[in-house]
Design an enzyme around this catalytic site. Structure first.
Site, PDB file in Angstrom:
ATOM      1  CG  HIS A 139      -1.886  -1.086   1.322  1.00  0.00           C
ATOM      2  ND1 HIS A 139      -2.750  -1.412   0.291  1.00  0.00           N
ATOM      3  CD2 HIS A 139      -2.138  -1.963   2.328  1.00  0.00           C
ATOM      4  CE1 HIS A 139      -3.491  -2.458   0.681  1.00  0.00           C
ATOM      5  NE2 HIS A 139      -3.133  -2.811   1.896  1.00  0.00           N
TER       6      HIS A 139
HETATM    7 ZN   LIG Z   1      -3.856  -7.332   3.816  1.00  0.00          ZN
END
Ligand SMILES: [Zn+2]
Length: 380
Positions: A139
């Site tokens: 992320h």
């Molecule tokens: Zn995850």
């Protein structure tokens, strides 16, 4: 590097990473690296001539610069004291409940990226497979931290491999969409990015729909397989074999970079998928039997007992040890009890979704496969 020549599988161990803490309330627990290492060691999974353990404890100079912006790196450096949060840090996603500043966060990011880079180089240099459990931070964007991720070690590794003219398929089975890796290669056909995850309708980062297939020259080289809550091993494997394996085979990569988070299990506190570790490991066995060269990375996983079992199963497979089949030590039809067979008690009991819910999941899976036809690699 020379000491690993001729090895088939190398476990990259950065033991000191296990000493960091995101805070007592935070679900991400770095201590899982120690637990995984210990479980593998206690089962003799480092004891074979073709297997090695590489200790990585020194961050590589400039490793973050390979992917992240100067502004972000400076903010992360200031966050390393773990004390004050300034506005600029917040601007870069630092100092939130999700991505807290903690003592040593800068070193944590640098060292985990260095370990992933080491794994990538080992595989580029001829080791079949290397595993860094404290990696897979899918992320983290160039200029901001997100979703417990401070450094995109994956993109750093993929860029290194591209620099060696290697063709890379990225396979991400974490329950969360690999959004920042997708973003890095969205317009790039040199990397096939595939993410299987719980649908963005119900889970962070709220993205990763099947319609996101890449743009420009990258069109058709980004595949998202959003899974409905309650997805079980059978539906997961149906899509893994029917989409992931098919697309990766068509792409013909030199190697695979895998993000093998374990938060798709039914017991994970943060997600709503219903897999067991049987589905998890069967997906990895399937991938590994077709593609020997794998840079394996950890990822999410918030039930520590499950994480260490999954990653020990993963290492068992990658290192070429025999995986026992049954739960509770059933082998060859004879029930041998929970602890009598080394390895066997790592397996979960098999549990499946049934009835109309299962039919809906199957119909949705077929709808996804139909969607891919004519749009993405392997389906054209
Ligand atoms: Zn995850």
């Amino acid at each position: 590097m020379d000491q690993f020549k001729g090895k088939k599988a190398v476990f990259v161990n950065s033991e000191s990473l296990g000493n960091y803490s995101f805070g007592p309330e935070h679900p991400f627990k770095p201590e899982r690296i120690r637990r995984t290492y210990e479980l593998c060691r206690s089962r003799g999974l480092f004891d074979a001539p073709a297997v090695g353990v590489m200790e990585v404890e020194e961050p590589e100079e400039g490793v973050l610069k390979r992917f992240h912006t100067r502004g972000y790196i400076e903010a992360l450096k200031r966050a390393d004291t773990g004390m004050d949060v300034d506005v600029d840090m917040l601007h870069h996603g630092l100092g939130t409940a999700e991505n807290p500043v903690f003592k040593g966060v800068y070193r944590f990011a640098e060292l985990s990226a260095t370990a992933t880079l080491a794994a990538a180089r080992l595989v580029a240099d001829g080791v079949d497979t290397a595993f860094n459990p404290v990696g897979g931070f899918h992320h983290a964007y160039r200029d901001r931290a997100s979703g417990f991720c401070y450094v995109n070690d994956i993109a750093i590794a993929i860029d290194e491999l591209l620099g060696k003219n290697l063709k890379v398929a990225y396979v991400d089975i974490d329950a969360h969409h690999g959004d920042a890796v997708q973003d890095a290669y969205y317009r790039d056909n040199r990397v096939l990015t595939i993410s299987m995850h719980e649908t963005g309708r119900t889970l962070f980062p709220w993205s990763g729909f099947e319609s996101e297939i890449g743009e420009g020259t990258g069109e058709g080289f980004n595949i998202n397989i959003p899974l409905e809550p309650e997805t079980d091993d059978e539906i997961f494997l149906y899509l893994f074999k029917g989409v992931v394996m098919r697309a990766v085979a068509a792409f013909e990569p030199d190697l695979v970079v895998g993000q093998f988070g374990t938060d798709m299990l039914a017991t994970d506190p943060l997600t709503h998928l219903h897999l067991t570790n049987n589905g998890y490991i069967e997906a990895i066995e399937t991938l590994h039997s077709a593609f020997r060269r794998i840079v394996a990375l950890g990822g999410g996983g918030y039930n520590l007992n499950d994480v260490e079992k999954c990653w020990t199963l993963l290492w068992t497979e990658l290192a070429g040890f025999e995986l026992s089949e049954g739960y509770g030590g059933a082998m060859g039809g004879v029930f041998l009890g929970d602890t009598s067979l080394s390895g066997s008690d790592l397996r979960d009991m098999r549990v499946y979704t049934t009835g109309p819910d299962k039919e809906k999941l199957k119909a949705r899976a077929d709808e996804l496969i139909a969607f891919f036809k004519g749009r993405v690699i392997g389906f054209i």
